[in-house]
Design an enzyme around this catalytic site. Structure first.
Site, short mmCIF file in Angstrom:
data_model
loop_
_atom_site.label_atom_id
_atom_site.label_comp_id
_atom_site.label_asym_id
_atom_site.label_seq_id
_atom_site.Cartn_x
_atom_site.Cartn_y
_atom_site.Cartn_z
N LEU A 73 0.90 -1.34 -0.20
CA LEU A 73 -0.09 -0.45 -0.01
C LEU A 73 0.87 0.98 -0.02
O LEU A 73 0.81 2.25 0.52
CB LEU A 73 -1.04 -0.21 1.04
CG LEU A 73 -2.12 -0.68 1.04
CD1 LEU A 73 -2.68 -1.01 2.56
CD2 LEU A 73 -3.15 -0.64 0.46
N CYS A 74 1.77 1.29 -0.60
CA CYS A 74 3.25 2.31 -0.55
C CYS A 74 3.22 2.29 -2.33
O CYS A 74 4.38 2.75 -2.73
CB CYS A 74 4.32 2.35 0.08
SG CYS A 74 4.74 0.77 -0.54
N GLY A 75 2.16 2.21 -3.10
CA GLY A 75 2.60 2.76 -4.25
C GLY A 75 3.27 1.56 -5.13
O GLY A 75 3.78 0.59 -4.92
#
Length: 436
Positions: free
Chosen positions: A144-146
């Site tokens: 969930l950090c690109g």
């Protein structure tokens, strides 16, 4: 006496029969509240057969779900911002020790320059030809950090492919669960040797973790298994930009020992928006050591004990930089997810209101059509009965009309084309059936 006994026996037999029937008869369970004479009745659940207010429940549930998702992603963005500040504080706290250590190492190197000490310091020894390379890949534990982890893995894979083209199979040390998962999922088509050395990337960096990583990297280099150790990690620029970089950790160079691009960052807020202020760190000057200073131990022993500390300080700086890059990527990704959730909610609300308005319009149209039909309906059945009319008086009036001849014996012919009238007259004469 005998008749009395027979009647008594029959009475007892009848009583026993009634008792047996009562015992075998099905009994209804009596609730504590619904006993005989009680006014309290058990509640009855009313089941609705028609949806109330014409609301699309599935659409409403989806709107609520999207709204909750947007709140969750926004909360994750704020948590990531708070952790960026923690990484910022860690860099500030570790800076004084790193600067003092670098200054002392550079001062000793300057004083003993030209003495050939490089040959006595294994961490400074540069091989004539590099035949084995070790790579330390720094990733995160969570997603969930690109594209943060994907870019680092892609950079490491490209570097391994370059080494494979030169006939070198590198040895890998991994930090972070995402990097370990990528070894089998994304890097299956390149040749490398995984040493099995793995470290978690925790939320809070501690000196114990950095010391263990430094020991693993140093042992890999000093044992002669590799001639060079490189680090693939992310370099933090600002909240929306970080780039994967490759940096040589070992061997260390006697001069220019600090990172030429070393800088610190400070997370601030302006007009309710987060921003990063970066400050270029000046090169640490060599500590002046007077000529009459007498070393208790030989300089190579002193440097051999100080260089591992310096290596650990550099690793700590790299990990803080990677942590700030991960958290800034998560902030950007969660901001984009929150904006998307708001946009999806707007579209769903628009569709929801259109369907609701269409349902209301349809109901109004049905009510209006019903009212109009009641006003302009067919009144061929005659006017309604009067105030003093009933079924008996209506029957008497109908008989009077029959006697007076007002009511025809046969119904009137319907209006229509002339040919239909001719066919009717032929049928009446019996000629139409013969023609058929």
């Amino acid at each position: 006496m005998a008749p009395n006994r027979s009647s008594l026996g029959s009475t007892l037999a009848a009583g026993l029969a009634l008792a047996a029937v009562w015992s075998f008869a099905p009994r209804r369970e009596v609730d504590d509240l619904s006993f005989v004479g009680s006014s309290v009745q058990p509640p009855q659940v009313r089941e609705h057969k028609v949806a109330l207010n014409g609301v699309d429940k599935a659409m409403k549930d989806r709107i609520n779900s999207v709204e909750k998702t947007g709140k969750l992603t926004d909360a994750m963005r704020l948590v990531a911002a708070a952790k960026v500040r923690r990484a910022q504080d860690g860099v500030k706290k570790s800076r004084p020790f790193s600067e003092e250590l670098t200054s002392m190492i550079k001062g000793i190197v300057k004083k003993l320059k030209g003495s050939g000490m490089e040959a006595e310091l294994p961490m400074l020894r540069v091989p004539e030809k590099v035949t084995q390379v070790g790579i330390l890949m720094v990733t995160s534990n969570r997603g969930l950090c690109g594209g943060y982890n994907a870019f680092i893995v892609k950079k490491a894979k490209a570097r391994i492919q370059t080494l494979n083209d030169q006939g070198i199979v590198p040895k890998l040390i991994v930090i972070g669960n995402k990097g370990k998962m990528a070894l089998t999922q994304r890097m299956y088509d390149v040749n490398f040797n995984y040493t099995g050395t793995f470290f978690d990337f925790p939320d809070t960096l501690k000196a114990n973790l950095v010391s263990n990583i430094g020991d693993a990297v140093r042992n890999l280099f000093l044992s002669g298994e590799v001639d060079k150790v490189e680090v693939v990690s992310a370099k933090f620029f600002n909240l929306v930009k970080n780039e994967p970089t490759i940096r040589t950790m070992l061997p260390l160079t006697p001069t220019g020992i600090e990172d030429p691009g070393d800088e610190t960052f400070t997370l601030t807020s302006e007009d309710g928006k987060l921003k990063v202020e970066k400050e270029k760190v000046k090169s640490t000057k060599a500590k002046e050591i007077e000529n009459d200073v007498i070393f208790d131990q030989t300089p190579d022993v002193i440097l051999n004990s100080m260089l591992p500390l310096y290596l650990n300080s550099q690793l700590l700086s790299i990990l803080f930089d990677s942590q700030a890059s991960e958290l800034s990527s998560r902030m950007t990704a969660m901001k984009a997810a929150t904006d998307n959730a708001k946009e999806v909610k707007k579209k769903l609300l628009r569709i929801f209101h259109k369907k609701r308005q269409a349902s209301i319009t349809a109901e109004i149209a049905e009510i209006s059509a019903g009212a109009l039909s009641m006003e302009d309906g067919d009144k061929s059945a005659g006017p309604p009965l009067g105030l003093f009319d009933n079924e008996e008086t209506a029957g008497e009036d109908f008989l009077k009309e029959l006697e007076s001849g007002d009511v025809p014996d046969s119904p009137p012919m319907p209006e229509g084309p002339e040919d239909r009238m001719e066919l009717f007259s032929l049928q009446k004469q019996g000629k139409y059936t013969e023609m058929m």
